[in-house]
Motif scaffolding. Structure first.
Motif, PDB file in Angstrom:
ATOM      1  N   VAL A 171     -51.211  24.633  -2.550  1.00 39.95           N
ATOM      2  CA  VAL A 171     -50.810  25.133  -1.227  1.00 39.95           C
ATOM      3  C   VAL A 171     -51.409  24.201  -0.183  1.00 39.95           C
ATOM      4  O   VAL A 171     -52.616  23.931  -0.208  1.00 39.95           O
ATOM      5  N   ALA A 172     -50.573  23.701   0.714  1.00 35.92           N
ATOM      6  CA  ALA A 172     -51.027  22.789   1.771  1.00 35.92           C
ATOM      7  C   ALA A 172     -51.756  21.590   1.173  1.00 35.92           C
ATOM      8  O   ALA A 172     -52.828  21.189   1.644  1.00 35.92           O
ATOM      9  N   THR A 186     -53.749  29.840   3.448  1.00 34.28           N
ATOM     10  CA  THR A 186     -52.691  30.168   4.412  1.00 34.28           C
ATOM     11  C   THR A 186     -53.285  30.528   5.771  1.00 34.28           C
ATOM     12  O   THR A 186     -52.738  30.160   6.813  1.00 34.28           O
ATOM     13  N   LYS A 187     -54.419  31.222   5.760  1.00 35.62           N
ATOM     14  CA  LYS A 187     -55.050  31.590   7.029  1.00 35.62           C
ATOM     15  C   LYS A 187     -55.543  30.360   7.775  1.00 35.62           C
ATOM     16  O   LYS A 187     -55.427  30.270   9.004  1.00 35.62           O
ATOM     17  N   GLU A 193     -46.579  24.135   9.306  1.00 34.84           N
ATOM     18  CA  GLU A 193     -45.645  23.990   8.196  1.00 34.84           C
ATOM     19  C   GLU A 193     -46.416  23.414   7.008  1.00 34.84           C
ATOM     20  O   GLU A 193     -47.067  22.373   7.135  1.00 34.84           O
ATOM     21  N   ILE A 194     -46.371  24.115   5.902  1.00 39.71           N
ATOM     22  CA  ILE A 194     -47.124  23.676   4.724  1.00 39.71           C
ATOM     23  C   ILE A 194     -46.186  23.472   3.540  1.00 39.71           C
ATOM     24  O   ILE A 194     -45.104  24.037   3.479  1.00 39.71           O
ATOM     25  N   ASN A 212     -46.597  32.339   9.565  1.00 37.93           N
ATOM     26  CA  ASN A 212     -46.679  33.148  10.779  1.00 37.93           C
ATOM     27  C   ASN A 212     -48.055  33.009  11.405  1.00 37.93           C
ATOM     28  O   ASN A 212     -49.062  32.843  10.720  1.00 37.93           O
ATOM     29  N   LYS A 213     -48.098  33.115  12.718  1.00 30.45           N
ATOM     30  CA  LYS A 213     -49.385  33.103  13.409  1.00 30.45           C
ATOM     31  C   LYS A 213     -49.350  34.124  14.538  1.00 30.45           C
ATOM     32  O   LYS A 213     -48.697  33.929  15.559  1.00 30.45           O
ATOM     33  N   ASP A 214     -50.021  35.247  14.320  1.00 32.48           N
ATOM     34  CA  ASP A 214     -50.172  36.255  15.368  1.00 32.48           C
ATOM     35  C   ASP A 214     -51.486  36.978  15.130  1.00 32.48           C
ATOM     36  O   ASP A 214     -52.203  36.703  14.178  1.00 32.48           O
TER      37      ASP A 214
END
Length: 385
Positions: A171-172, A186-187, A193-194, A212-214
């Motif tokens: 991941v990434a 992910t955080k 974009e990964i 998503n980022k919120d």
């Protein structure tokens, strides 16, 4: 896993036997250091009183078998209070002598853990965190495999084409061996974009998505993961080095976990007192879930470890040996570390540590410790229903 009643009973018996071995190893350390520092060991008991049988004498030390055998053993020294002054008593030993006697048990559990992890490094030592030590040129262990257990409809993961049963490999651009790595990665890449590399059947594939980022779901990908295969380290000539270094890594992880647990516990309690509400209760729940008491260790962990095989059982034994090491370093009155800090504190301030004062402080400490054990035991039982 669901176990039959006889597997649970057998696991409890095996667990008690292994715990007894670790406690006896600990007490042998005290006995050896006591004799080396001129302190008479009056009795070395297997199990706790009432006494069942006198097995013999060794260099003036009474060796006994006691009815409460599963609880381990004890080393009874002459004049164990700090202010005892008779020749051959613990109290008459020098401060350095007392230090060696008190921490010899800790050292024995530490050495036992090193030996256990060295053996496991030869046959397959579980890898529990990404930076766990191993020599690249001497590691034939198994790579950890993380499987997608579910994909949320409409999530970035679904849009990227990920499906239940896919095996995530990176991941990434970071290799993934542990399911716990995925939410951390992910955080830390929230809003970015990964790329995600995964296996479907035997085919290696790559996809990408924007996370998503919120405020409520930073780095939200929308998958549930599970550990399909656990990573291991398998060494040859470097196994002793792996065993020793990993032991100290595990000790560091234990202290870090203990710090997190205490932070959540006291932070949660403070939150409840100051109106923290649900968030405070959540922290207390996290602290409770991170602690295992006698019921969980004997009735759940050992039976499952026994069913999983000798490697897992040996691993649990090593972890408990490390736990005994850490617990007896901490300044908990009544335990080895607490007794040393008490002696050192009174010596530093040039105060007399009387037998009565020592007994009172250690007694209160042990009452608090037993109280925590009772609370954790009740919590263990509650979790089973």
């Amino acid at each position: 896993m669901d176990l039959a009643w006889w597997q649970i009973v057998l696991g409890i018996i095996v667990g008690l036997f292994l715990l007894m071995i670790l406690v006896i190893i600990h007490e042998l350390g005290h006995a050896w250091a006591a004799v080396r520092n001129g302190v008479k060991v009056e009795e070395f008991g297997l199990g706790f009183p009432p006494r069942a049988k006198i097995l013999g004498k060794y260099k003036g030390t009474l060796i006994t078998l006691n009815w409460l055998l599963p609880l381990g053993g004890f080393c009874q020294m002459k004049g164990e209070s700090d202010d005892a002054k008779e020749k051959g008593s613990y109290g008459a030993a020098s401060f350095w002598g007392k230090t060696k006697i008190l921490f010899a048990g800790v050292l024995m559990n530490l050495i036992a853990a090193m030996i256990i992890f060295t053996i496991l490094a030869w046959i397959g030592l579980p890898k529990i965190f990404p930076n766990q030590f191993a020599l690249v040129g001497d590691n034939d262990g198994q790579h950890g495999t993380v499987e997608i257990a579910g994909v949320v409809e409409g999530s970035p993961a679904e849009k990227a084409g990920l499906k239940k049963g896919d095996l995530i490999t990176s991941v990434a651009n970071t290799e993934v061996e542990f399911s716990t790595q995925v939410p951390d990665l992910t955080k830390s890449n929230a809003g970015e974009e990964i790329s995600i590399e995964y296996k479907r059947d035997v085919e290696l594939r790559t996809t990408s998505t924007v996370l998503n980022k919120d405020n409520t779901a930073q780095g939200y990908l929308g998958i549930q993961t599970q550990q399909k295969d656990f990573a291991t380290i398998k060494a040859t000539w470097s196994a002793p080095l792996v065993g020793v270094i990993d032991t100290f890594q595990f000790i560091g992880a234990t202290f870090a976990g203990l710090g997190d647990m205490l932070g959540n516990l006291f932070g949660g309690l403070w939150g409840l007192m100051t109106g923290g509400g649900e968030a405070a209760q959540q922290r207390i729940n996290i602290a409770g879930e991170s602690v295992a008491g006698p019921v969980s260790i004997l009735g759940v962990i050992f039976p499952n470890a026994l069913a999983a095989g000798p490697v897992t059982l040996l691993w649990i034994m090593g972890v408990i040996s490390l736990t005994l090491t850490v617990m007896n370093i901490l300044p908990i009155p009544g335990l080895d570390g607490g007794r040393w800090y008490l002696t050192a504190g009174f010596k530093l301030f040039k105060k007399k540590l009387t037998k009565e004062r020592e007994g009172l402080i250690n007694g209160i400490g042990m009452m608090i410790l037993y109280g925590l054990i009772i609370i954790i035991t009740i919590s263990d039982i509650w979790k089973m229903f």
